[in-house]
Design a protein around this motif. Structure first.
Motif, short mmCIF file in Angstrom:
data_model
loop_
_atom_site.label_atom_id
_atom_site.label_comp_id
_atom_site.label_asym_id
_atom_site.label_seq_id
_atom_site.Cartn_x
_atom_site.Cartn_y
_atom_site.Cartn_z
N CYS A 141 14.08 1.75 -12.90
CA CYS A 141 13.97 0.82 -14.02
C CYS A 141 13.66 -0.58 -13.47
O CYS A 141 14.33 -1.05 -12.55
N GLY A 148 10.97 -4.48 -20.16
CA GLY A 148 11.68 -3.40 -19.49
C GLY A 148 10.85 -2.13 -19.41
O GLY A 148 10.34 -1.65 -20.43
N LEU A 150 10.58 1.90 -17.69
CA LEU A 150 11.18 3.04 -17.01
C LEU A 150 10.08 3.77 -16.26
O LEU A 150 9.07 4.18 -16.85
N VAL A 179 19.09 5.99 -13.40
CA VAL A 179 19.01 4.98 -14.44
C VAL A 179 19.90 5.40 -15.60
O VAL A 179 19.77 6.51 -16.12
N GLY A 191 18.36 -0.07 -20.38
CA GLY A 191 18.49 0.57 -19.09
C GLY A 191 19.32 -0.26 -18.14
O GLY A 191 19.20 -1.50 -18.12
N ILE A 226 14.46 -1.15 -22.70
CA ILE A 226 13.34 -0.30 -22.32
C ILE A 226 12.32 -0.26 -23.45
O ILE A 226 12.62 0.17 -24.57
N ASP A 229 7.74 3.67 -21.22
CA ASP A 229 8.08 4.80 -20.36
C ASP A 229 6.81 5.18 -19.61
O ASP A 229 5.85 5.66 -20.21
#
Length: 302
Positions: A141, A148, A150, A179, A191, A226, A229
């Protein structure tokens, strides 16, 4: 179901115990505080009795205006629901009657010097995080320009090395390897690290490094929301995407949908730069800007 105790609140906030010293292990399982103003005047529909009860100037001044008999009735009607604790703000005085009932019913009575609005905001934030549903996943992360992200992918694909490049460019590490994802609201995933791996980054061929010691305190951030992704995958020629705008995909964590991007790896490809571009592009979309729409308008103009 996650819980915290009244003692946990005392450890976190500056408060004194006025009553119920032997009941500090009482459990709190509900986020958000409650101010029992309506309950003191006799309205108990939808009473949030399982929440921390906060008594500000309005509630205490109202109780002061009542006769002793009426005050005892009003307080008695509330404490019989056995909320986890009461917190009086602004170090208000004249609480003998509250102490009496809380001692009799075994309910901790706490007092803080903080103004009501500030204390409620701090307590709600703390409880939302402390009681949030959470899962732990394998990944990295990072916070890229305040966004943010991931990073996921198979072991050895280069997640930690990519994170190191981002840190070297001035961005921040949040967690490496494990994470912890916490669901703060129906639309928000935060996260963070698991405590043990805080500030540490594992780099193959180099070993374990402490990014705060290596690059300064600004290289690390304790938690981040987050919003992207990103999955790092091996290069496959037939899967190369050349479209002007890719179809938006999502990954779900605890029923919260997070925009998903796949970045293929190849020697010489600036993966960290692509992640920066993805982060900045996400931000522009939140501001209502679409590069594709802008480009199409230029073509139409021509």
């Amino acid at each position: 179901m996650k819980t915290v105790t009244v003692q946990d609140l005392l450890n976190r906030f500056s408060m004194e115990v006025l009553a119920g010293h032997g009941q500090l292990q009482r459990m709190i399982s509900k986020p958000k505080t409650h101010r029992p103003g309506l309950e003191f005047v006799g309205y108990f529909d939808f009473f949030s009795h399982a929440h921390v009860q906060v008594l500000g100037r309005k509630e205490i001044n109202y109780l002061h205006t009542l006769s002793e008999e009426e005050r005892n009735l009003r307080i008695g009607n509330v404490v019989k629901y056995h909320p986890p604790c009461f917190v009086v703000t602004r170090n208000q005085e004249g609480l003998k009657y509250l102490k009496k009932y809380c001692e009799e019913e075994g309910i901790p009575l706490l007092r803080t010097p903080e103004p009501t609005y500030k204390f409620v905001d701090l307590m709600d934030t703390y409880l939302a995080k402390a009681l949030a549903a959470e899962i732990a996943i394998h990944g990295v992360c990072v916070n890229v320009s305040g966004i943010g992200i991931l990073l996921r992918g198979k072991s050895g694909v280069g997640k930690s090395e990519t994170a190191h490049t981002l840190i070297h460019r001035g961005h921040r590490l949040v967690a490496d390897d494990i994470v912890v994802l916490r669901k703060i609201s129906s639309e928000t995933i935060v996260g963070t690290h698991n405590g043990k791996t805080k500030e540490f980054l594992a780099l193959r061929s180099v070993g374990l490094v402490n990014v705060s010691r290596l690059y300064g305190r600004r290289a690390f951030q304790d938690e981040t929301r987050i919003v992207l992704d990103i999955e790092l995958t091996k290069w496959e020629d037939h899967r190369l995407n050349n479209e002007l705008e890719l179809e938006q995909k999502f990954t779900e964590y605890m029923d919260v949908r997070i925009p998903h991007i796949e970045i293929q790896l190849q020697p010489g490809r600036d993966v960290a730069g692509l992640i920066e571009a993805a982060a900045n592009n996400w931000y522009l979309r939140q501001q209502g800007y679409s590069a594709v729409e802008d480009f199409m308008k230029r073509l139409e103009h021509e």
